[in-house]
Motif scaffolding. Structure first.
Motif, PDB file in Angstrom:
ATOM      1  N   ASP A 155      44.863  21.692   7.220  1.00 24.16           N
ATOM      2  CA  ASP A 155      43.523  22.175   6.880  1.00 24.16           C
ATOM      3  C   ASP A 155      43.360  22.317   5.364  1.00 24.16           C
ATOM      4  OD1 ASP A 155      40.932  23.193   7.659  1.00 24.16           O
ATOM      5  OD2 ASP A 155      41.643  25.164   7.017  1.00 24.16           O
ATOM      6  N   ILE A 156      44.393  22.858   4.708  1.00 30.12           N
ATOM      7  CA  ILE A 156      44.330  22.996   3.242  1.00 30.12           C
ATOM      8  C   ILE A 156      44.231  21.624   2.588  1.00 30.12           C
ATOM      9  CG2 ILE A 156      45.584  23.780   1.192  1.00 30.12           C
ATOM     10  CD1 ILE A 156      46.886  25.919   2.980  1.00 30.12           C
ATOM     11  N   ALA A 157      45.017  20.664   3.093  1.00 28.95           N
ATOM     12  CA  ALA A 157      44.997  19.314   2.523  1.00 28.95           C
ATOM     13  C   ALA A 157      43.623  18.670   2.662  1.00 28.95           C
ATOM     14  CB  ALA A 157      46.062  18.454   3.194  1.00 28.95           C
ATOM     15  N   SER A 158      42.977  18.867   3.806  1.00 30.38           N
ATOM     16  CA  SER A 158      41.661  18.245   4.024  1.00 30.38           C
ATOM     17  C   SER A 158      40.583  18.893   3.165  1.00 30.38           C
ATOM     18  CB  SER A 158      41.268  18.335   5.494  1.00 30.38           C
ATOM     19  OG  SER A 158      41.058  19.675   5.894  1.00 30.38           O
ATOM     20  N   ARG A 159      40.733  20.192   2.885  1.00 29.55           N
ATOM     21  CA  ARG A 159      39.710  20.910   2.122  1.00 29.55           C
ATOM     22  C   ARG A 159      39.954  20.876   0.620  1.00 29.55           C
ATOM     23  NH1 ARG A 159      36.688  24.875   5.065  1.00 29.55           N
ATOM     24  NH2 ARG A 159      37.185  24.862   7.291  1.00 29.55           N
ATOM     25  N   HIS A 160      41.217  20.958   0.226  1.00 30.81           N
ATOM     26  CA  HIS A 160      41.530  21.129  -1.201  1.00 30.81           C
ATOM     27  C   HIS A 160      42.467  20.068  -1.767  1.00 30.81           C
ATOM     28  CE1 HIS A 160      39.545  25.001  -0.837  1.00 30.81           C
ATOM     29  NE2 HIS A 160      40.331  25.298   0.179  1.00 30.81           N
ATOM     30  N   GLY A 161      42.933  19.145  -0.938  1.00 35.41           N
ATOM     31  CA  GLY A 161      43.798  18.087  -1.431  1.00 35.41           C
ATOM     32  C   GLY A 161      45.264  18.318  -1.125  1.00 35.41           C
ATOM     33  N   LYS A 162      46.022  17.233  -1.195  1.00 38.86           N
ATOM     34  CA  LYS A 162      47.435  17.284  -0.826  1.00 38.86           C
ATOM     35  C   LYS A 162      48.277  18.084  -1.819  1.00 38.86           C
ATOM     36  CE  LYS A 162      47.376  12.935   1.768  1.00 38.86           C
ATOM     37  NZ  LYS A 162      47.918  11.556   1.873  1.00 38.86           N
ATOM     38  N   VAL A 163      47.884  18.047  -3.095  1.00 44.84           N
ATOM     39  CA  VAL A 163      48.656  18.797  -4.089  1.00 44.84           C
ATOM     40  C   VAL A 163      48.578  20.294  -3.804  1.00 44.84           C
ATOM     41  CG1 VAL A 163      48.825  19.409  -6.527  1.00 44.84           C
ATOM     42  CG2 VAL A 163      48.427  17.028  -5.867  1.00 44.84           C
ATOM     43  N   SER A 164      47.371  20.791  -3.538  1.00 41.90           N
ATOM     44  CA  SER A 164      47.209  22.212  -3.211  1.00 41.90           C
ATOM     45  C   SER A 164      47.958  22.565  -1.937  1.00 41.90           C
ATOM     46  CB  SER A 164      45.726  22.558  -3.048  1.00 41.90           C
ATOM     47  OG  SER A 164      45.054  22.483  -4.287  1.00 41.90           O
ATOM     48  N   ALA A 165      47.910  21.675  -0.938  1.00 41.31           N
ATOM     49  CA  ALA A 165      48.617  21.933   0.315  1.00 41.31           C
ATOM     50  C   ALA A 165      50.124  22.020   0.092  1.00 41.31           C
ATOM     51  CB  ALA A 165      48.290  20.846   1.338  1.00 41.31           C
ATOM     52  N   ALA A 166      50.654  21.103  -0.736  1.00 42.43           N
ATOM     53  CA  ALA A 166      52.090  21.109  -1.008  1.00 42.43           C
ATOM     54  C   ALA A 166      52.501  22.376  -1.749  1.00 42.43           C
ATOM     55  CB  ALA A 166      52.473  19.874  -1.821  1.00 42.43           C
ATOM     56  N   ARG A 167      51.683  22.813  -2.696  1.00 41.49           N
ATOM     57  CA  ARG A 167      52.016  24.020  -3.455  1.00 41.49           C
ATOM     58  C   ARG A 167      51.881  25.269  -2.592  1.00 41.49           C
ATOM     59  NH1 ARG A 167      48.967  22.330  -9.130  1.00 41.49           N
ATOM     60  NH2 ARG A 167      50.515  20.749  -9.746  1.00 41.49           N
ATOM     61  N   ALA A 168      50.890  25.284  -1.708  1.00 42.94           N
ATOM     62  CA  ALA A 168      50.749  26.419  -0.789  1.00 42.94           C
ATOM     63  C   ALA A 168      51.953  26.493   0.134  1.00 42.94           C
ATOM     64  CB  ALA A 168      49.461  26.278   0.021  1.00 42.94           C
ATOM     65  N   ARG A 169      52.424  25.349   0.597  1.00 37.16           N
ATOM     66  CA  ARG A 169      53.611  25.295   1.456  1.00 37.16           C
ATOM     67  C   ARG A 169      54.835  25.830   0.714  1.00 37.16           C
ATOM     68  NH1 ARG A 169      57.936  21.950   2.227  1.00 37.16           N
ATOM     69  NH2 ARG A 169      58.669  21.628   4.368  1.00 37.16           N
ATOM     70  N   THR A 170      55.005  25.427  -0.543  1.00 36.59           N
ATOM     71  CA  THR A 170      56.147  25.886  -1.335  1.00 36.59           C
ATOM     72  C   THR A 170      56.099  27.392  -1.538  1.00 36.59           C
ATOM     73  OG1 THR A 170      56.330  23.762  -2.474  1.00 36.59           O
ATOM     74  CG2 THR A 170      57.309  25.678  -3.565  1.00 36.59           C
ATOM     75  N   ALA A 171      54.901  27.932  -1.829  1.00 36.79           N
ATOM     76  CA  ALA A 171      54.763  29.374  -2.039  1.00 36.79           C
ATOM     77  C   ALA A 171      55.138  30.148  -0.786  1.00 36.79           C
ATOM     78  CB  ALA A 171      53.328  29.708  -2.460  1.00 36.79           C
ATOM     79  N   LEU A 172      54.692  29.668   0.371  1.00 34.87           N
ATOM     80  CA  LEU A 172      55.018  30.362   1.626  1.00 34.87           C
ATOM     81  C   LEU A 172      56.506  30.271   1.932  1.00 34.87           C
ATOM     82  CD1 LEU A 172      53.685  31.884   4.003  1.00 34.87           C
ATOM     83  CD2 LEU A 172      53.684  29.706   5.236  1.00 34.87           C
ATOM     84  N   SER A 173      57.097  29.103   1.699  1.00 36.85           N
ATOM     85  CA  SER A 173      58.527  28.939   1.949  1.00 36.85           C
ATOM     86  C   SER A 173      59.343  29.879   1.059  1.00 36.85           C
ATOM     87  CB  SER A 173      58.936  27.485   1.707  1.00 36.85           C
ATOM     88  OG  SER A 173      60.303  27.299   1.985  1.00 36.85           O
ATOM     89  N   SER A 174      58.958  29.994  -0.196  1.00 37.98           N
ATOM     90  CA  SER A 174      59.664  30.898  -1.113  1.00 37.98           C
ATOM     91  C   SER A 174      59.557  32.337  -0.635  1.00 37.98           C
ATOM     92  CB  SER A 174      59.087  30.769  -2.519  1.00 37.98           C
ATOM     93  OG  SER A 174      59.285  29.467  -3.028  1.00 37.98           O
TER      94      SER A 174
END
Length: 427
Positions: A155-174
């Motif tokens: 959903d994040i990737a579709s709304r805000h792009g793949k870069v934002s989705a990847a960074r959001a994923r990294t933040a949650l994983s951390s």
């Protein structure tokens, strides 16, 4: 206390203070009972654990608990007892886990991260955890699954792009890795095993002179416009310029000193500001610590630097597209820094160690004791290099392409004249 088969009719007939314990039928479960206190009938289980009698509440009569469902739950709990587990402890643990929602753990993680991360890095992580992952905030971190995370990443990737989705994923994983190290008994980091959104290729975009001219002329006479132009003239990082403070500037000597807490490599950075850069600084506003932005923070801090990067960049791209008749190929404000360093090294003959000093990179002979000693030696060379770069920028802006006429407002022309005067060129 009655011993009988627990049925709906029997439960409804209970009076306040009465209880029934399951018996006298084939499916009876020893220790399973129901008791009424005031107006509420509640299913319970009594059992012995380590020689002591214990009670655990199954739930109140009514949806979802019926006598049959409560009897099944009682059997399950007795199975835990047989395995040496105390159901009362398990329910207490479940209540504690339910209280550890994603929002609660994210807030705890952010309090820790704020003490050890640079403000710009922290601001990004805070945005991803509190905004991008907000739909999962009410969910316990013990119940978040890969399915939850994968759906949200998409959903994040579709709304805000793949870069934002990847960074959001990294933040949650951390955050999950930190929580596990802090002692939360999470079986595994649920982010692991989810697909990482495809990342763009290596950052090699160097803007052409025409592109630099178009970007410069499309900048408005506002905070964001000044920041973008300063990024080009100084070759510094976005958040470093966006959070520039008056206390860091010595305008008389033309030195901008970035404290170690605000630099990527945690080393203090002193950068000479040539006249072209000084001409772009906004007038000082009474009571303001920051040159740009300086509004109240959501987290309670009294002041902050510039915010609204995405909206401002989108507006700039719209003006560029209007000027060119088509969008500029994908670019980021970091490309300004890369373009400046590339031209200084390749076309203006600035030595590599001087370019690294300007960029505040630490490598080779600049590392260690020699790097500290050489800072003062490089100051003069840095100033000369940045002055040559400013003259180069001014020269290419003077040769603006005809098709950008419609985006040059009077304020933009005024800024360009100021830049000409700052570097000694008269139109």
């Amino acid at each position: 206390m009655a011993v009988s088969s627990i049925t709906i009719r029997a439960v409804q007939a209970l009076k306040s203070g009465e209880a029934i314990w399951d018996a006298d039928h084939r499916q009876a479960v020893r220790g399973f009972g129901v008791r009424r206190q005031r107006d509420q009938a509640t299913y319970v289980l009594k059992y012995r654990m380590f020689g002591r009698q214990r009670f655990v509440t199954i739930g109140p009569h009514g949806a979802p608990w019926t006598p049959e469902l409560a009897r099944r739950e009682a059997k399950r709990l007795l199975g835990l007892v047989a395995d040496g587990k105390d159901p009362a402890d398990e329910k207490a643990k479940a209540r504690m886990q339910a209280a550890d929602t994603l929002r609660v753990i994210a807030n705890q993680y952010l309090r820790n991260a704020k003490q050890r991360l640079r403000p710009g890095t922290y601001a990004g992580i805070e945005r991803y955890l509190l905004v991008s992952w907000k739909p999962l905030h009410p969910v316990s971190v013990f119940q978040i699954t890969r399915g939850h995370i994968s759906a949200r990443i998409a959903d994040i990737a579709s709304r805000h792009g793949k870069v934002s989705a990847a960074r959001a994923r990294t933040a949650l994983s951390s955050m999950f890795n930190w929580a596990i190290r802090e002692g939360l008994d999470i079986a595994a980091n649920p982010v692991l095993g989810t697909n990482r959104p495809a990342q763009p290729g290596s950052r090699e975009r160097v803007l052409t002179e025409t592109e630099l001219s178009v970007i410069w002329h499309a900048c408005g006479d506002d905070d964001y416009g000044r920041i973008v132009r300063l990024l080009l003239v100084t070759a510094q990082r976005r958040d470093e310029v966006g959070s520039m403070q008056w206390a860091e500037l010595n305008t008389s000597s033309g030195i901008w000193t970035l404290p170690s807490a605000r630099t990527k490599n945690h080393r203090e950075h002193s950068l000479p500001l040539v006249p072209a850069a000084l001409a772009l600084l906004p007038p000082r506003r009474t009571g303001r610590d920051f040159l740009f932005g300086d509004g109240p923070r959501r987290s309670g801090d009294p002041h902050r630097g510039f915010s609204g990067w995405s909206k401002s960049k989108a507006a700039l791209d719209e003006r560029i597209a209007e000027a060119l008749g088509e969008p500029l190929p994908h670019w980021t404000v970091h490309d300004l820094r890369r373009s400046a360093s590339t031209v200084m090294a390749d076309r203006l003959g600035v030595l590599p160690h001087v370019v690294e000093a300007i960029l505040n990179h630490v490598s080779g002979h600049r590392a260690g004791v020699a790097g500290v000693y050489n800072r003062a030696r490089y100051a003069t060379e840095m100033r000369k290099a940045l002055q040559r770069w400013a003259e180069h920028v001014t020269a290419l802006l003077a040769q603006k392409p005809a098709h950008v006429d419609n985006v040059i407002a009077g304020a933009a022309l005024s800024d360009l004249r100021c830049l000409h005067e700052a570097v000694g060129i008269h139109s």
